[in-house]
Design an enzyme around this catalytic site. Structure first.
Site, PDB file in Angstrom:
ATOM      1  CG  ASP A 109     -20.803 -27.570 -15.332  1.00  0.00           C
ATOM      2  OD1 ASP A 109     -21.160 -27.403 -16.550  1.00  0.00           O
ATOM      3  OD2 ASP A 109     -21.349 -27.946 -14.159  1.00  0.00           O
ATOM      4  CD  GLU A 123     -23.831 -34.103 -18.188  1.00  0.00           C
ATOM      5  OE1 GLU A 123     -24.559 -34.583 -17.358  1.00  0.00           O
ATOM      6  OE2 GLU A 123     -24.057 -33.217 -18.943  1.00  0.00           O
ATOM      7  CG  HIS A 182     -25.086 -31.227 -10.470  1.00  0.00           C
ATOM      8  ND1 HIS A 182     -24.007 -31.853 -11.186  1.00  0.00           N
ATOM      9  CD2 HIS A 182     -25.902 -30.609 -11.310  1.00  0.00           C
ATOM     10  CE1 HIS A 182     -24.056 -31.554 -12.572  1.00  0.00           C
ATOM     11  NE2 HIS A 182     -25.454 -30.760 -12.615  1.00  0.00           N
ATOM     12  CG  ASP A 183     -27.461 -33.806 -12.719  1.00  0.00           C
ATOM     13  OD1 ASP A 183     -27.924 -32.728 -12.416  1.00  0.00           O
ATOM     14  OD2 ASP A 183     -26.775 -33.679 -13.905  1.00  0.00           O
ATOM     15  CG  ASP A 199     -24.744 -29.401 -18.972  1.00  0.00           C
ATOM     16  OD1 ASP A 199     -24.672 -29.921 -18.041  1.00  0.00           O
ATOM     17  OD2 ASP A 199     -25.663 -29.204 -19.707  1.00  0.00           O
TER      18      ASP A 199
HETATM   19  O1  TEU Z   1     -27.369 -32.865 -17.183  1.00  0.00           O
HETATM   20  C1  TEU Z   1     -27.653 -33.667 -18.587  1.00  0.00           C
HETATM   21  C2  TEU Z   1     -28.654 -34.602 -18.456  1.00  0.00           C
HETATM   22  O2  TEU Z   1     -28.857 -35.353 -19.312  1.00  0.00           O
HETATM   23  C3  TEU Z   1     -29.821 -34.667 -17.314  1.00  0.00           C
HETATM   24  O3  TEU Z   1     -31.100 -34.426 -18.062  1.00  0.00           O
HETATM   25  C4  TEU Z   1     -29.556 -35.501 -16.464  1.00  0.00           C
HETATM   26  O4  TEU Z   1     -30.286 -36.663 -17.202  1.00  0.00           O
HETATM   27  C5  TEU Z   1     -30.681 -35.401 -15.374  1.00  0.00           C
HETATM   28  O5  TEU Z   1     -30.079 -34.566 -14.648  1.00  0.00           O
HETATM   29  C6  TEU Z   1     -31.001 -36.819 -14.844  1.00  0.00           C
HETATM   30  O6  TEU Z   1     -32.039 -36.397 -13.807  1.00  0.00           O
HETATM   31  C7  TEU Z   1     -26.804 -31.620 -17.341  1.00  0.00           C
HETATM   32  C8  TEU Z   1     -26.611 -31.207 -16.100  1.00  0.00           C
HETATM   33  O7  TEU Z   1     -25.688 -31.982 -15.380  1.00  0.00           O
HETATM   34  C9  TEU Z   1     -27.931 -30.995 -15.329  1.00  0.00           C
HETATM   35  O8  TEU Z   1     -27.812 -30.464 -14.030  1.00  0.00           O
HETATM   36  C10 TEU Z   1     -28.776 -29.850 -16.289  1.00  0.00           C
HETATM   37  O9  TEU Z   1     -30.075 -29.839 -15.726  1.00  0.00           O
HETATM   38  C11 TEU Z   1     -28.874 -30.346 -17.725  1.00  0.00           C
HETATM   39  O10 TEU Z   1     -27.482 -30.834 -18.283  1.00  0.00           O
HETATM   40  C12 TEU Z   1     -29.283 -29.347 -18.676  1.00  0.00           C
HETATM   41  O11 TEU Z   1     -28.470 -28.448 -18.595  1.00  0.00           O
END
Ligand code: TEU
Ligand code: CA
Length: 543
Positions: free
Chosen positions: A98, A243, A316-317, A199
């Protein structure tokens, strides 16, 4: 390796901090992942998407990287990482790194240099604007709350950060920076990884002056150049997953054209934001089911032969799917299997987020128990804005990213077998009922069901290449579709809700079809679908 192997693959996402601790410090580590490779081999996955393991001050759990070529010490060392790659390979599992190339940590050497002076060679690696203190260049907001501009008094300049203050955005318009990033990617390629998850890759060509973050003229040229110089070299046969929150069915072929000039596939979220008001994740509204069907179906149809999509409910989000749209109670197992059936019959590459294959659920913690900065920020902001605390907590229970980040539930021993120490975040108290050890030996478990679905994808070509067609588009509780190629027709029928419903099966399923898989043990009644009942049929087309 077969060309475009990832079209037949199932990818498993590991969030290392929460996967398996081996030294009792309460933090998952790389030796822990190695220890669990046999489990993943048994499940049958082809690759691991490994959430970041790089050196990082942990403002955003390693999505704030301070050294792309070193490992966060609590996770282990570069040697551990090399061992993981080799051990995974032995089990025919590729490692997908990642990579966060849109921003770095403010503690990265480049940023430390960049803020020394405007003339420093690294200054232009980041996005700066002149201004006056207290008066940022514009009112752009960061993804985690507050202004996207941070004042640096020594330079009398602001830097831009789409995410936290500790995640300054990299300036892709600087060729020297781009070359540094390619060197990093190639360094990992040389270590034998199977590919990359990139990402927020659709944000790299941002124009912070106009506020346009994603659809800028330089975006695709940048991705093409990155690909050409790194993972896109054909003989490597690597997978690249972007992503791309901004991807649409119309522009997805730009990101993931079969000509291979950019990325293997997009990873987009249109189906996962339908239950939010105005795209604010904390403000929920009931899921518009008909629209969910339309959205997923549009993606299926629009990308066929033109681009490739990722299939997922969890990462994970995101909160856990059984808690979100299924049933955490009586029908937890049945609804988890229904979601799996619905997704794994579609075209694209399915992703399984750790614990999804066990039907793991959301958690409810006192506010002090949450670790995620986004959760802590929204609590603070909304308390200040005067929202009732119960309402804020309701949003957090439903949507906090920590729902997905509680430790993997391996067995029914203390701390679910995740650690012998104090876990960095609470273990979900339901681990005695929901854990891998119990499910691996139970042929009726969610785990065993995922295992079957993964195998079916390998055995039945139409699951990979069939043309998709939605059935019963207006039905308020049934999600049904077919996939068809020259020799086979797959028919997937799911009751999406907890009430029984009537479906005219003979009208949808041709005589002579075989029932491949179903989520209830007994056959039940042909046309009567029980709560969350799911069936997958296969019809051989005789030519
Ligand atoms: O997430 C991208 C993103 O747009 C995040 O703000 C997402 O909208 C948020 O997690 C929703 O609650 C990526 C990664 O997957 C995330 O874990 C990171 O925090 C983010 O990028 C910053 O690198
Ligand atoms: Ca550890």
């Amino acid at each position: 390796m077969e060309k475009q192997w990832w079209k037949k693959a199932v990818i498993y996402q590991v969030y290392p901090r929460s996967f398996q601790d081996t030294n009792g410090d309460g933090i998952g580590d790389i030796p822990g992942i190695i220890k669990r490779l046999d489990y993943l081999e048994d499940l049958g996955v082809d690759a691991i998407w490994l959430s970041p393991v790089y050196q990082s001050p942990q403002d955003d759990n390693r999505y704030d990287i301070s050294d792309y070529q070193d490992i966060y010490p609590p996770f282990g060392t570069i040697q551990n990482m090399e061992e993981l790659i080799v051990e995974a390979q032995k089990r025919h599992i590729g490692i997908i790194m990642d990579l966060v190339l849109n921003h770095s940590s403010d503690e990265h050497f480049w940023f430390q240099e960049a803020k020394k002076s405007r003339n420093n060679p690294y200054h232009d690696y980041y996005v700066w604007r002149d201004g006056e203190e207290g008066c940022p260049p514009n009112d752009m907001q960061s993804g985690f709350g507050g202004s996207a501009w941070e004042w640096v008094p020594e330079l009398r300049q602001y830097y831009f950060h789409q995410f936290s203050i500790k995640q300054p955005d990299l300036n892709w318009y600087n060729p020297a920076l781009r070359q540094e990033l390619y060197d990093v990617v190639n360094w990992w390629i040389d270590k034998g990884v199977a590919g990359f998850r990139l990402d927020v890759i659709d944000q790299i060509a941002k124009d912070p002056d106009t506020g346009s973050i994603t659809d800028n003229p330089n975006l695709h040229p940048f991705i093409k150049e990155l690909s050409r110089n790194t993972f896109g070299k054909v003989d490597l046969n690597l997978v690249s997953v972007g992503e791309t929150w901004s991807a649409t069915p119309e522009n997805a072929p730009l990101f993931s054209n079969p000509d291979g000039s950019e990325l293997s596939m997009v990873f987009q979220f249109e189906h996962m934001v339908l239950d939010q008001q105005g795209r604010v994740k904390w403000d929920l509204t009931p899921l518009p089911f008909i629209q969910l069907k339309q959205t997923l179906s549009t993606w299926q149809t629009a990308l066929h032969g033109k681009a490739w999509n990722s299939l997922f409910w969890d990462n994970h989000d995101l909160p856990r799917i059984v808690s979100r749209w299924g049933d955490e109670g009586e029908y937890r197992v049945i609804s988890a299997k229904m979601f799996a059936t619905l997704l794994h019959g579609m075209e694209g590459t399915p992703y399984i987020y750790q614990g999804e294959e066990l039907g793991m659920t959301n958690i409810r913690l006192p506010i002090e128990g949450y670790r995620d900065l986004e959760t802590r920020n929204i609590y603070r902001f909304r308390m200040k804005q005067g929202y009732p605390e119960e309402e804020i907590m309701r949003s957090i229970y439903a949507q906090s990213r920590d729902n997905a980040r509680t430790p993997m539930q391996w067995d029914d021993s203390a701390q679910a077998g995740f650690t012998t120490g104090e876990p960095w975040i609470a273990v979900n108290p339901n681990y005695k009922q929901i854990n891998a050890a119990a499910q691996v030996r139970d042929e009726h478990s969610v785990y065993s069901y995922y295992k079957k679905l993964i195998r079916l994808r390998k055995e039945i070509p139409v699951i990979v290449d069939g043309v998709y067609e939605l059935l019963l588009a207006e039905d308020p509780s049934v999600f049904a579709y077919t996939r068809t190629n020259d020799t086979q027709k797959l028919i997937v029928i799911c009751n999406f809700y907890g009430q029984e419903c009537e479906i005219d099966i003979p009208a949808l399923v041709p005589e002579g079809s075989e029932l491949l898989l179903a989520n209830y043990e007994d056959e039940g009644t042909m046309n009567q679908f029980r709560p969350y009942e799911a069936r997958m049929y296969l019809f051989p087309i005789t030519v």
